[in-house]
Design a protein around this motif. Structure first.
Motif, PDB file in Angstrom:
ATOM      1  N   SER B  66      20.708  -3.862 -14.640  1.00 52.66           N
ATOM      2  CA  SER B  66      20.589  -4.894 -13.611  1.00 52.66           C
ATOM      3  C   SER B  66      21.393  -4.469 -12.386  1.00 52.66           C
ATOM      4  O   SER B  66      22.491  -3.932 -12.532  1.00 52.66           O
ATOM      5  N   TYR B  67      20.829  -4.726 -11.197  1.00 55.72           N
ATOM      6  CA  TYR B  67      21.558  -4.453  -9.956  1.00 55.72           C
ATOM      7  C   TYR B  67      21.433  -5.640  -9.009  1.00 55.72           C
ATOM      8  O   TYR B  67      20.331  -6.171  -8.817  1.00 55.72           O
ATOM      9  N   SER B  68      22.546  -5.997  -8.417  1.00 55.43           N
ATOM     10  CA  SER B  68      22.534  -7.101  -7.468  1.00 55.43           C
ATOM     11  C   SER B  68      21.817  -6.705  -6.194  1.00 55.43           C
ATOM     12  O   SER B  68      21.861  -5.552  -5.764  1.00 55.43           O
ATOM     13  N   ILE B  69      21.179  -7.692  -5.593  1.00 54.39           N
ATOM     14  CA  ILE B  69      20.517  -7.481  -4.306  1.00 54.39           C
ATOM     15  C   ILE B  69      21.574  -7.565  -3.213  1.00 54.39           C
ATOM     16  O   ILE B  69      22.360  -8.515  -3.167  1.00 54.39           O
ATOM     17  N   ALA B  70      21.609  -6.545  -2.361  1.00 57.60           N
ATOM     18  CA  ALA B  70      22.629  -6.479  -1.307  1.00 57.60           C
ATOM     19  C   ALA B  70      22.154  -7.125  -0.016  1.00 57.60           C
ATOM     20  O   ALA B  70      22.972  -7.549   0.808  1.00 57.60           O
ATOM     21  N   SER B  71      20.850  -7.199   0.166  1.00 57.44           N
ATOM     22  CA  SER B  71      20.328  -7.684   1.445  1.00 57.44           C
ATOM     23  C   SER B  71      20.223  -9.203   1.454  1.00 57.44           C
ATOM     24  O   SER B  71      20.176  -9.849   0.405  1.00 57.44           O
ATOM     25  N   ALA B  72      20.197  -9.750   2.657  1.00 55.69           N
ATOM     26  CA  ALA B  72      19.986 -11.181   2.816  1.00 55.69           C
ATOM     27  C   ALA B  72      18.507 -11.491   2.609  1.00 55.69           C
ATOM     28  O   ALA B  72      17.658 -10.634   2.824  1.00 55.69           O
ATOM     29  N   PRO B  73      18.207 -12.730   2.210  1.00 56.77           N
ATOM     30  CA  PRO B  73      16.790 -13.109   2.092  1.00 56.77           C
ATOM     31  C   PRO B  73      16.025 -12.896   3.403  1.00 56.77           C
ATOM     32  O   PRO B  73      14.826 -12.608   3.384  1.00 56.77           O
ATOM     33  N   GLU B  74      16.748 -13.005   4.529  1.00 53.45           N
ATOM     34  CA  GLU B  74      16.098 -12.891   5.827  1.00 53.45           C
ATOM     35  C   GLU B  74      15.780 -11.452   6.208  1.00 53.45           C
ATOM     36  O   GLU B  74      14.990 -11.200   7.123  1.00 53.45           O
ATOM     37  N   ASP B  75      16.420 -10.484   5.549  1.00 49.52           N
ATOM     38  CA  ASP B  75      16.203  -9.079   5.885  1.00 49.52           C
ATOM     39  C   ASP B  75      14.841  -8.620   5.372  1.00 49.52           C
ATOM     40  O   ASP B  75      14.313  -9.160   4.402  1.00 49.52           O
ATOM     41  N   THR B  76      14.297  -7.571   5.994  1.00 51.29           N
ATOM     42  CA  THR B  76      13.059  -7.002   5.469  1.00 51.29           C
ATOM     43  C   THR B  76      13.414  -5.987   4.395  1.00 51.29           C
ATOM     44  O   THR B  76      14.378  -5.239   4.513  1.00 51.29           O
ATOM     45  N   GLY B  77      12.617  -5.967   3.358  1.00 50.19           N
ATOM     46  CA  GLY B  77      12.901  -5.080   2.240  1.00 50.19           C
ATOM     47  C   GLY B  77      13.946  -5.677   1.326  1.00 50.19           C
ATOM     48  O   GLY B  77      14.609  -6.663   1.663  1.00 50.19           O
ATOM     49  N   VAL B  78      14.067  -5.090   0.165  1.00 53.83           N
ATOM     50  CA  VAL B  78      15.046  -5.526  -0.833  1.00 53.83           C
ATOM     51  C   VAL B  78      16.014  -4.360  -1.031  1.00 53.83           C
ATOM     52  O   VAL B  78      15.606  -3.273  -1.431  1.00 53.83           O
ATOM     53  N   SER B  79      17.288  -4.588  -0.696  1.00 59.18           N
ATOM     54  CA  SER B  79      18.265  -3.503  -0.792  1.00 59.18           C
ATOM     55  C   SER B  79      19.097  -3.659  -2.056  1.00 59.18           C
ATOM     56  O   SER B  79      19.551  -4.756  -2.384  1.00 59.18           O
ATOM     57  N   LEU B  80      19.292  -2.538  -2.735  1.00 60.24           N
ATOM     58  CA  LEU B  80      20.197  -2.479  -3.881  1.00 60.24           C
ATOM     59  C   LEU B  80      21.300  -1.495  -3.548  1.00 60.24           C
ATOM     60  O   LEU B  80      21.022  -0.385  -3.111  1.00 60.24           O
ATOM     61  N   THR B  81      22.550  -1.909  -3.734  1.00 61.75           N
ATOM     62  CA  THR B  81      23.652  -0.968  -3.551  1.00 61.75           C
ATOM     63  C   THR B  81      24.162  -0.580  -4.928  1.00 61.75           C
ATOM     64  O   THR B  81      24.589  -1.432  -5.714  1.00 61.75           O
ATOM     65  N   VAL B  82      24.071   0.711  -5.218  1.00 60.13           N
ATOM     66  CA  VAL B  82      24.328   1.216  -6.569  1.00 60.13           C
ATOM     67  C   VAL B  82      25.550   2.123  -6.532  1.00 60.13           C
ATOM     68  O   VAL B  82      25.586   3.089  -5.773  1.00 60.13           O
ATOM     69  N   GLU B  83      26.544   1.806  -7.357  1.00 62.61           N
ATOM     70  CA  GLU B  83      27.707   2.669  -7.460  1.00 62.61           C
ATOM     71  C   GLU B  83      27.471   3.699  -8.557  1.00 62.61           C
ATOM     72  O   GLU B  83      27.037   3.358  -9.658  1.00 62.61           O
ATOM     73  N   ARG B  84      27.761   4.947  -8.244  1.00 64.51           N
ATOM     74  CA  ARG B  84      27.513   6.025  -9.200  1.00 64.51           C
ATOM     75  C   ARG B  84      28.641   6.071 -10.224  1.00 64.51           C
ATOM     76  O   ARG B  84      29.809   6.243  -9.880  1.00 64.51           O
ATOM     77  N   LEU B  85      28.281   5.897 -11.487  1.00 62.34           N
ATOM     78  CA  LEU B  85      29.251   6.079 -12.566  1.00 62.34           C
ATOM     79  C   LEU B  85      28.971   7.451 -13.169  1.00 62.34           C
ATOM     80  O   LEU B  85      27.867   7.716 -13.629  1.00 62.34           O
ATOM     81  N   ASP B  86      29.978   8.326 -13.140  1.00 63.59           N
ATOM     82  CA  ASP B  86      29.743   9.742 -13.432  1.00 63.59           C
ATOM     83  C   ASP B  86      29.128   9.979 -14.798  1.00 63.59           C
ATOM     84  O   ASP B  86      28.313  10.870 -14.972  1.00 63.59           O
TER      85      ASP B  86
END
Lengths: 92, 257, 208
Positions: B66-86
């Motif tokens: 599961s990944y949280s959505i980083a973008s606002a509902p008003e933004d275009t596209g759906v952004s996911l910010t993913v932290e790399r775990l080695d």
């Protein structure tokens, strides 16, 4: 790491629960069949992944919900939830 | 993939896996990247919601996170910010392998508990640890779209704990939100050894929550997100400080990447 | 869904194949020891801890912590296989053979049937054919890697049945119920396999 340091919560089970209920239930209120406490489903403690979802009561650790999706079947045990109250206008 | 039934925003609908297209990737920190996705038939989302991501290999091997959505509902596209775990198996794929034009299987948006809209009101107290800041940033980005009058009715404070300065996610955007949308931001670094950081160091403790958060009399809506021990410690301290338990909403992030 | 899944370009998962002959189908080797638990770590004092075998006719036999440790010890080195597809080679354990416990029970008139259910602190259960916990293939272990078994891996004691998927090796075990008829455990009720042989990929109910 101890299981209690790794546990997630009902938010993480939201996707699997959407397959079951076809609506969001994480904002619903679940009354524990063990101690009678009521909590949002999103605030229940989620153990057991990745074999399945095991949601427990944060107050008494009672198993409130078990859910697996294996072998082409969705199986759920809701016997640990006495009452599930959902907003009548689903949020999503 | 079967075609999902047309989804009605806000209405009950089956949740289907959809193949999104990666439109863009950009660095969010030294260890995190933001993926901008075009998701077909996306019904819209609320700030704080997440998506499930599923990866299937040629031989049928599957992994899901599961990944949280980083973008606002008003933004275009759906952004996911993913932290790399080695030592993870999904996050290194998302941060290192995936590139624009690739497909990515997602289902969502998911969640109604750890979600917030401007109409739900405030004040807003956001406490994030590590990549747990991502859904909180979505809330601040949503609030930024609301206009100055609405924002004035919902004052917001962000307490963000990161390991090091270079691990801070979207630092420039946090500074923009702080300056342009009146967010009080307190950043604390738990493992920063560099001398150039003159700000706060150490873990989020009760003193910091009392000083930088709202008093219980302001009845803030608190959203706490991060690793499980962080979330449980912060939520406990907030309740001990006198905040209403039902106004303290939590989301735990797991250690598997 | 019957449709073909979407294949993620360049995704292979985390599956180095160091000893393919030791890996059951679909498994990959890990050097970690992932922690999978259906609940929080139970807290029980060793003074109050016991291990009980309940026989098919209502009789039972019970060992305290010290009594269990007075039984003949074994130190198996085995490969373990989780249904979530990781395998770990050459794990070393210390404990007592389930044969020893069942023999002692039988000597006291506590007899079994064709099935057993392991029960645990925290409420977890798992069912196994009796034939899979006899013949030197199952242990109750309290040591791991030369030290005490850590609580996150099931300490003070867990069942160890390495030739079956690892969910059968119940953590925090407190005893066995001997049964004439099979009775599904915590995960088996929800569709996991009654036996769980990794070499036959018996993951889910109905797998051959």
């Amino acid at each position: 790491m101890l299981p209690e340091e790794m546990r997630l919560d009902g938010n993480a089970a939201g996707g699997a629960l959407r397959e079951l209920f076809a609506r969001d239930v994480t904002a619903g209120l679940a009354t524990c069949g063990g101690c009678g406490g009521a909590r949002p489903v999103g605030a229940l403690l989620d153990y057991g992944t990745p074999l399945g979802v095991v949601l427990r009561c944060p107050d008494c650790d009672h198993v409130m919900l078990r859910l697996t999706q294996v072998g082409g079947w969705l199986r759920v045990d809701l016997s640990g939830i006495a009452i599930l109250a959902l907003p009548n206008v689903p949020a999503s | 993939m079967s075609e999902p039934r047309p989804a009605v925003p806000g209405g009950p609908a089956p949740l289907a896996w959809r193949v999104a297209t990666v439109r863009g990737v950009s660095p969010a920190s030294a260890h995190a990247r933001t993926l901008v996705l075009d998701v077909p038939a996306w019904p819209g989302h609320r700030a704080g919601q997440h998506v499930d991501v599923r990866l299937v290999a040629e031989d049928g091997y599957q992994a899901q996170r599961s990944y949280s959505i980083a973008s606002a509902p008003e933004d275009t596209g759906v952004s996911l910010t993913v932290e790399r775990l080695d030592d993870g198996e999904v996050s290194p794929y998302l941060t290192d392998v995936l590139r624009p034009g690739d497909g990515l299987e997602v289902r969502g948006p998911i969640g109604g508990y750890f979600a917030w809209d401007v109409v739900a009101g405030g004040p807003l107290l956001l406490v994030g640890g590590g990549s747990g800041v991502v859904p909180l940033l979505a809330m601040l980005r949503h609030r930024a779209h609301a206009g100055a009058a609405a924002r004035a009715r919902v004052p917001a404070r962000l307490i963000y704990s990161a390991r090091t300065l270079e691990a801070v996610i979207d630092r420039a955007d946090i500074e923009r939100l702080e300056g342009a949308t009146e967010v009080d931001v307190v950043l604390t670094l738990t493992r920063e050894t560099g001398m150039e950081w003159t700000g706060r160091r150490g873990r989020v403790d009760r003193g910091l929550l009392a000083e930088a958060g709202w008093p219980p009399s302001a009845a803030p809506r608190a959203f706490v997100c991060g690793p499980t021990p962080f979330v449980e410690a912060v939520a406990t301290m907030l309740v001990e400080l006198g905040h209403e338990p039902r106004h303290v909403r939590t989301e735990r992030f797991g250690p598997t990447g | 869904m019957a449709d073909r899944p979407f294949i993620a370009r360049g995704f292979h998962g985390r599956r180095p194949q160091a000893h393919p002959e030791r890996l059951p189908p679909g498994q990959y080797e890990t050097r970690d020891f992932p922690v999978l638990s259906a609940g929080p770590t139970p807290r029980v004092s060793l003074a109050a801890w016991d291990f009980t075998i309940h026989g098919i006719d209502g009789g039972s036999v019970r060992w305290t912590w010290d009594e269990l440790h007075a039984l003949p010890r074994e130190t198996p080195t085995v490969d373990i296989h989780c249904v979530t597809k990781w395998s770990r080679f050459d794990t070393t354990w210390e404990g007592v053979s389930v044969d020893t416990l069942l023999d002692a029970a039988a000597a006291q008139g506590v007899d079994g049937g064709a099935y057993v259910v392991a029960f645990c602190d925290g409420g977890y259960t798992t069912n196994l054919p009796a034939a899979d916990v006899t013949g030197g293939r199952a242990w109750v272990v309290w040591g791991y890697g030369g030290g005490p078994l850590p609580p996150e891996h099931g300490g003070p004691a867990r069942l160890l049945v390495p030739h079956l998927y690892f969910w059968k090796s119940a953590k925090w075990v407190r005893g066995l119920r001997l049964l004439a008829r099979d009775e599904p455990g915590f995960w088996e009720e929800l569709g996991y396999h009654e036996r769980g042989d990794p070499w036959r990929e018996q993951r889910y109910r109905g797998d051959p």
